[in-house]
Design an enzyme around this catalytic site. Structure first.
Site, PDB file in Angstrom:
ATOM      1  N   PRO A   1      81.743  49.043  35.312  1.00 46.24           N
ATOM      2  CA  PRO A   1      83.148  49.595  35.782  1.00 46.24           C
ATOM      3  C   PRO A   1      83.562  48.402  36.715  1.00 46.24           C
ATOM      4  O   PRO A   1      83.018  48.351  37.741  1.00 46.24           O
ATOM      5  CB  PRO A   1      82.877  50.876  36.404  1.00 46.24           C
ATOM      6  CG  PRO A   1      81.331  50.967  36.983  1.00 46.24           C
ATOM      7  CD  PRO A   1      80.637  50.128  36.269  1.00 46.24           C
TER       8      PRO A   1
ATOM      9  N   ARG B   1      81.156  40.533  36.052  1.00 47.57           N
ATOM     10  CA  ARG B   1      82.213  39.411  35.851  1.00 47.57           C
ATOM     11  C   ARG B   1      81.786  38.662  34.889  1.00 47.57           C
ATOM     12  O   ARG B   1      82.588  38.169  34.165  1.00 47.57           O
ATOM     13  CB  ARG B   1      82.248  38.781  37.302  1.00 47.57           C
ATOM     14  CG  ARG B   1      83.142  39.644  38.129  1.00 47.57           C
ATOM     15  CD  ARG B   1      82.976  38.918  39.668  1.00 47.57           C
ATOM     16  NE  ARG B   1      81.626  39.286  40.057  1.00 47.57           N
ATOM     17  CZ  ARG B   1      81.003  38.305  41.101  1.00 47.57           C
ATOM     18  NH1 ARG B   1      81.704  37.263  41.606  1.00 47.57           N
ATOM     19  NH2 ARG B   1      79.829  38.635  41.513  1.00 47.57           N
TER      20      ARG B   1
ATOM     21  N   GLN C   1      83.652  56.826  35.337  1.00 42.49           N
ATOM     22  CA  GLN C   1      83.312  56.589  36.733  1.00 42.49           C
ATOM     23  C   GLN C   1      84.099  57.254  37.441  1.00 42.49           C
ATOM     24  O   GLN C   1      85.491  57.007  37.727  1.00 42.49           O
ATOM     25  CB  GLN C   1      83.074  55.130  37.259  1.00 42.49           C
ATOM     26  CG  GLN C   1      82.363  55.233  38.461  1.00 42.49           C
ATOM     27  CD  GLN C   1      82.259  53.706  39.168  1.00 42.49           C
ATOM     28  OE1 GLN C   1      83.060  53.132  39.458  1.00 42.49           O
ATOM     29  NE2 GLN C   1      81.018  53.327  39.357  1.00 42.49           N
TER      30      GLN C   1
ATOM     31  N   GLY D   1      74.877  39.546  39.156  1.00 45.08           N
ATOM     32  CA  GLY D   1      74.536  38.063  39.007  1.00 45.08           C
ATOM     33  C   GLY D   1      73.768  37.914  37.751  1.00 45.08           C
ATOM     34  O   GLY D   1      73.384  36.694  37.522  1.00 45.08           O
TER      35      GLY D   1
ATOM     36  N   CYS E   1      80.779  50.968  45.816  1.00 46.28           N
ATOM     37  CA  CYS E   1      82.146  49.993  45.895  1.00 46.28           C
ATOM     38  C   CYS E   1      82.370  49.892  47.436  1.00 46.28           C
ATOM     39  O   CYS E   1      82.364  50.906  48.280  1.00 46.28           O
ATOM     40  CB  CYS E   1      83.361  50.727  45.370  1.00 46.28           C
ATOM     41  SG  CYS E   1      84.848  49.818  45.568  1.00 46.28           S
TER      42      CYS E   1
ATOM     43  N   LYS F   1      75.762  55.061  40.145  1.00 45.85           N
ATOM     44  CA  LYS F   1      75.771  53.709  40.524  1.00 45.85           C
ATOM     45  C   LYS F   1      75.556  53.422  41.890  1.00 45.85           C
ATOM     46  O   LYS F   1      76.496  53.873  42.601  1.00 45.85           O
ATOM     47  CB  LYS F   1      76.810  53.076  39.727  1.00 45.85           C
ATOM     48  CG  LYS F   1      76.738  51.360  39.719  1.00 45.85           C
ATOM     49  CD  LYS F   1      77.791  50.845  38.948  1.00 45.85           C
ATOM     50  CE  LYS F   1      77.520  49.146  38.890  1.00 45.85           C
ATOM     51  NZ  LYS F   1      77.948  48.467  40.080  1.00 45.85           N
TER      52      LYS F   1
ATOM     53  N   HIS G   1      73.217  48.209  41.613  1.00 43.75           N
ATOM     54  CA  HIS G   1      73.692  46.618  41.929  1.00 43.75           C
ATOM     55  C   HIS G   1      72.500  45.925  43.159  1.00 43.75           C
ATOM     56  O   HIS G   1      72.353  46.644  44.058  1.00 43.75           O
ATOM     57  CB  HIS G   1      74.991  46.763  42.701  1.00 43.75           C
ATOM     58  CG  HIS G   1      75.410  45.472  42.710  1.00 43.75           C
ATOM     59  ND1 HIS G   1      76.890  45.171  42.565  1.00 43.75           N
ATOM     60  CD2 HIS G   1      75.048  44.245  42.963  1.00 43.75           C
ATOM     61  CE1 HIS G   1      77.362  43.964  42.865  1.00 43.75           C
ATOM     62  NE2 HIS G   1      75.983  43.158  43.167  1.00 43.75           N
TER      63      HIS G   1
END
Length: 348
Positions: free
Chosen positions: A36, A253, A89, A232, A119, A158, A190
Site C-alpha cells: 500500500p 517503490r 488497508q 528495499g 506509516c 503491516k 517492513h
C-alpha cells in the site's frame, strides 16, 4: 465497484484464520504482494499492476477508519473485479470504528483487511495510528480482535521492526506474540525501524538500516505465522532469496517505478508467460476508454504507466509523451499509442 452481500460472524472469522494458518509456503496467497503506497496504489494503478502479475496480492492506499465511517464510502472503496485478490488497508486505533470500517470493506468485496502499524507520517502520529502503534501492542490486539469479529475475510497487520528507541528484538517479539494471541495469522514486516522524531516520511523509507535477519528470525520463532517481508527489494534474485526464509515478499517503490519487474517476478515464481511491455499497454486500452467515458482525466491513469519502458530503447520518449500530453482535457487512448510508437525501432 464490486460488492459482497454476506455478513460474517466470529465463527466465520475463525474459519478464515484457519485458512490463513495454512497459507504460508510455496503457493500461499501472500507469496508476492505490492505494498500500500499513499498517492500511488489507487484503483488505476492496481488495475495496471494486475495486468503484469495475475498472482500478486494488491493493496489499496491507506484509508482511515474515520474517513470510511464518516465520509464517501462509495468513492473510497471503489475498485474493479479485475483487481482481485485485493486488500483494503485501514489506518486507525479505535477498535469499534475499525470494526465498522472493516465491515464496509468486506461488503465492498475486499479479500483482506489490513491494519497499518508502519506509516511514520506526522498526520498519522497525530491521529494515533500507523507506526506509533508499535508502542501499544495491547491496543493493536484489541483493534484486530474487533475487526476479526466483524468480518469473515482475513485481518492482517503491516508493521515495522521497531520505532524510535524501541530497538531490542524482544520488543518486536512481544508485539508479534501479542498479535498471535489476538488471532492474527498474517504479518507483513517492513524490515526498517521508523524514526518518528527527526526523520521525514521520505527519509524513513531510506535512512533507517534494513535488518532482514530480524524478520527471518521472527519466522523461525513463529512458524505458525505467515510472515511476509518488505523493504528495499528490487530484483527477482532478491525475491527468491527472501522466500527461502519467509512466506512472502512485498514490493513497494521498485514495483511502482519499474512495474515490468512484477511480470518478471511473476514468471520466475509461477512460470506465467512473460508479456511484452507493448502487450501490457494494449491490454489497458479497454480500461482507459471506459474510464475516459466516465470523464476520468487521462493523467490520473497514465501517471502510473510512466515507468513501463524504464531502461528500454525509447523509454524516455515514451515517458515524455505521456507527461507532456496527459494533462490536456481531450487526451485519450491515442496519446498512449503515440507514446508506444516512441519505443519502436526507427527506420534508418
Amino acid at each position: 465497484m464490486s460488492a459482497a452481500s454476506h455478513h460474517s460472524t466470529p465463527q466465520s472469522a475463525a474459519a478464515a484464520f484457519d485458512t490463513t494458518r495454512k497459507a504460508g509456503g510455496a503457493d500461499g496467497p501472500w507469496r508476492l504482494s505490492v505494498a500500500p503506497m499513499m498517492d500511488w496504489t489507487d484503483r488505476h494503478c492496481r488495475y495496471f499492476h494486475r495486468l503484469l502479475t495475475p498472482h500478486a496480492r494488491l493493496y489499496t492506499e491507506m484509508v482511515t477508519s474515520a474517513a470510511l465511517v464518516h465520509g464517501s464510502r462509495l468513492h473510497l472503496l471503489e475498485h474493479s473485479q479485475q483487481e482481485h485478490p485485493v486488500a483494503l488497508q485501514l489506518g486507525g486505533s479505535d477498535p469499534a470504528e475499525l470494526a465498522r470500517a472493516a465491515r464496509f470493506g468486506e461488503q465492498a468485496g475486499y479479500d483482506e483487511i489490513n491494519l497499518n502499524v508502519g506509516c511514520p507520517s506526522d498526520r498519522v502520529q497525530s491521529g494515533r495510528f500507523g507506526a506509533c502503534l508499535m508502542r501499544e501492542p495491547a491496543l493493536v490486539a484489541q483493534c484486530m480482535q474487533a475487526m476479526a469479529a466483524a468480518v469473515a475475510v482475513p485481518v492482517t497487520v503491516k508493521c515495522r521492526i521497531g520505532v524510535d528507541d524501541q530497538d531490542a528484538y524482544a520488543d518486536l517479539q512481544h508485539f508479534t506474540e501479542t498479535m498471535l494471541e489476538a488471532g492474527v495469522r498474517v504479518l507483513t514486516v517492513h524490515a526498517r525501524k521508523a524514526w518518528l522524531k527527526g526523520l521525514s516520511p521520505k527519509e524513513n523509507r531510506d535512512i533507517p538500516p534494513l535488518d532482514y535477519e530480524r524478520v527471518y528470525r521472527l519466522k523461525r520463532e513463529f512458524p505458525e505465522l505467515v510472515i511476509a517481508i518488505n523493504g528495499g527489494i528490487t530484483t527477482v534474485d532478491q525475491v527468491r532469496e527472501h522466500l527461502a526464509h519467509v512466506d512472502g515478499v512485498m514490493l513497494g517503490r521498485a514495483a511502482y517505478h519499474n512495474p515490468y519487474l512484477l511480470a518478471e517476478i511473476e514468471q520466475a515464481l509461477w512460470g506465467t508467460p512473460l508479456p511484452t511491455r507493448a502487450e501490457v499497454l494494449e491490454h489497458m486500452r479497454g480500461y482507459v476508454e471506459a474510464e475516459r467515458a466516465r470523464d476520468v482525466h487521462l493523467r490520473h491513469i497514465t501517471r502510473h504507466l510512466l515507468g513501463l519502458f524504464l531502461g528500454q530503447p525509447g523509454g524516455r520518449r515514451f515517458r515524455r509523451v505521456l507527461s507532456e500530453g496527459a494533462h490536456l482535457a481531450n487526451a485519450d487512448w491515442s496519446l498512449l499509442e503515440e507514446a508506444l510508437s516512441q519505443t519502436r525501432p526507427r527506420a534508418a
